[in-house]
Design an enzyme around this catalytic site. Structure first.
Site, mmCIF file in Angstrom:
data_model
loop_
_atom_site.group_PDB
_atom_site.id
_atom_site.type_symbol
_atom_site.label_atom_id
_atom_site.label_comp_id
_atom_site.label_asym_id
_atom_site.label_seq_id
_atom_site.Cartn_x
_atom_site.Cartn_y
_atom_site.Cartn_z
ATOM 1 N N TYR A 104 0.828 -1.213 0.000
ATOM 2 C CA TYR A 104 0.000 0.000 0.000
ATOM 3 C C TYR A 104 0.860 1.260 0.000
ATOM 4 C CZ TYR A 104 0.798 -0.204 5.122
ATOM 5 O OH TYR A 104 1.361 -0.274 6.362
ATOM 6 N N ARG A 110 4.596 0.652 1.027
ATOM 7 C CA ARG A 110 5.041 -0.389 1.934
ATOM 8 C C ARG A 110 4.981 -1.729 1.201
ATOM 9 N NH1 ARG A 110 5.354 -0.644 6.967
ATOM 10 N NH2 ARG A 110 7.262 -1.630 6.285
ATOM 11 N N HIS A 157 3.354 -6.789 4.244
ATOM 12 C CA HIS A 157 3.965 -7.088 5.546
ATOM 13 C C HIS A 157 2.891 -7.404 6.570
ATOM 14 C CE1 HIS A 157 2.931 -2.810 5.728
ATOM 15 N NE2 HIS A 157 2.764 -2.988 7.023
ATOM 16 N N HIS A 205 2.432 -7.024 10.815
ATOM 17 C CA HIS A 205 2.991 -6.477 12.053
ATOM 18 C C HIS A 205 2.914 -7.535 13.146
ATOM 19 C CE1 HIS A 205 2.974 -2.197 10.683
ATOM 20 N NE2 HIS A 205 1.992 -2.636 9.912
HETATM 21 FE FE LIG Z 1 1.453 -1.655 8.017
#
Ligand SMILES: [Fe+3]
Lengths: 204, 246
Positions: free
Chosen positions: B151, B161, B164, B166
């Protein structure tokens, strides 16, 4: 050539980012039905021993703006100074007190409000007593590695003055950044990430 | 309460050159949020080596299945189905059992279920984006999800980004608390990302890239990615015959 120590390196940290609430306080954000409650919201119950207090934490950036996307966790001893943890060797802590709190800051005023009790004293490693304190861990967008600090209580002046951590600070004029003033049953702890009043952070 | 000195096994000091520095201007949010004075050290006390513990009893049945834990009955999230699995270890290579591992992510289109995310990719009505697990005696965890999308984010004019997830991880000591992110093997976006690049050492970045595990992949169900996490170790784990819980 010398032998390898074969020790692993810690996983490198990355920022919690702006959407940390999704993972750690989903109900606060309005993502309901996945977890029954947000962890760390309730530290005490009716049976908890100790003086009830509120700890209000705010975090300010280098421009003096309060962070509205911060997440703060606290960890503290019970009223007798015992930690509710398997690593506590001295005895069993109050089973009605978790010692651990987690709050996302209010999206309007940036306040993290912890309903807790005043902790008892915990010894330093040389046997001296530490002043009552709360350990804090702070993560947010723009913070690459969670920040560790402590909050001490302004009405514990005598204990604060001989506290093994506070007295070892080279710059004694920075001690007040770790001491929260009391108003009624509320302690207000303002954390400054930068500037004149930058809070003392720890590498521990 | 015993009157003798508390027996405290402190954690190995954090290697701050391995972690991203607080001030990393390529990631612009760090500029006003990075402490500028040196952090202060003191030996770990009981306040640092103790921490909260979460049992398996905490977990709901669907906590580790993001494809259905927010979905309407009989439906599931849209996107490539994956399982992420691995172990939580300490720096001595020992498993960390009973470690609460929490994870959150964007949906397959790269959109978060969050008030502040206004990316034009659509929300998936069947995807919340959060889950959790508690490690077993060998430090193992796993969860099923959909692979998140990349995104864009407001940093440079065209920063994205990489895909991923978190992660937030607890060890037994409060100063082991760690938040990090997991990336996917082979993604060219990883090396362009200003947040990834806050980590100075390429070998450290590699440690955050999960490997595709075709051997363990479940045919006609999910591809598996393996992601191990290492928390700070302490000397207490070097000695076998210490008492329980130490
Ligand atoms: Fe994130």
């Amino acid at each position: 050539m010398a032998q390898e120590l074969n020790r692993l390196k810690e996983s490198p940290s990355q920022t919690a980012g702006p959407y940390v609430h999704i993972g750690l306080t989903p109900n606060f954000l309005g993502i309901e039905g996945v977890f029954p409650v947000d962890l760390g919201r309730e530290m005490v119950n009716d049976e908890t021993i100790g003086e009830r207090i509120d700890v209000v934490v705010r975090v300010f950036d280098g421009t003096g703006t309060v962070l509205k996307d911060v997440l703060v966790e606290i960890w503290q001893a019970d009223a007798k100074g015992l930690y509710n943890s398997p690593n506590e060797p001295r005895g069993k802590a109050d089973p009605n007190f978790t010692g651990w709190g987690r709050m996302a800051s209010d999206m309007e005023n940036g306040e993290c409000v912890f309903r807790t009790i005043k902790p008892g004293q915990v010894p330093f490693n040389d046997g001296r007593m530490q002043a009552p304190h709360i350990s804090l861990w702070i993560v947010a967008r723009g913070i690459n590695l969670g920040l560790q600090t402590r909050m001490y209580f302004a009405d514990e002046d005598a204990a604060n003055r001989v506290d093994p951590v506070l007295t070892r600070l080279e710059h004694q004029n920075r001690v007040p950044t770790l001491i929260a003033p009391r108003e009624g049953n509320t302690y207000k702890f303002d954390i400054h990430l930068q500037g004149e009043k930058e809070t003392v952070f720890f590498d521990i | 309460m015993k009157n003798s000195l508390p027996e405290v096994h402190g954690f190995f000091q954090r290697d701050r050159s391995w972690h991203p520095p607080a001030f990393a201007p390529g990631y612009r949010s760090t500029v006003v949020r990075s402490p500028q004075r040196a952090p202060i050290s003191f030996p770990n006390t009981l306040s640092e080596v103790t921490g909260p513990v979460f049992g398996h009893a905490l977990l709901g049945e669907l906590d580790n299945d993001l494809t259905i834990n927010y979905a309407k009955a009989g439906e599931s999230a849209i996107g490539p189905r994956i399982v992420v699995y691995g172990r939580v270890l300490d720096e001595n290579g020992r498993p960390v059992p009973n470690s609460l591992v929490e994870f959150w992510q964007a949906n397959a289109g790269g959109r978060y279920r969050h008030k502040k995310d206004t990316y034009l990719a659509p929300l998936d009505p069947n995807f919340g984006g959060c889950g959790r697990a508690v490690t077993d005696a060998e430090g193992r965890y796993w969860f099923r999800t959909v692979q998140p999308g990349a995104y864009p984010w407001p940093n440079g004019v065209n920063d994205w980004r990489p895909a991923h997830i978190h992660f937030s991880v607890f060890g037994p000591g409060f100063v082991q608390r760690l938040i990090t992110q997991m990336y996917f093997e082979g993604d060219p976006m990883i090396w362009k990302c200003p947040i990834v690049r806050t980590i100075p050492d390429e070998r450290a970045i590699e440690r955050l890239i999960a490997k595709l595990d075709m051997e363990a992949t479940q045919p006609f169900d999910s591809r598996l990615y393996k992601f191990d996490i290492v928390l700070r170790g302490s000397n207490s784990t070097l000695f076998e015959n210490r008492k329980e819980g130490n």
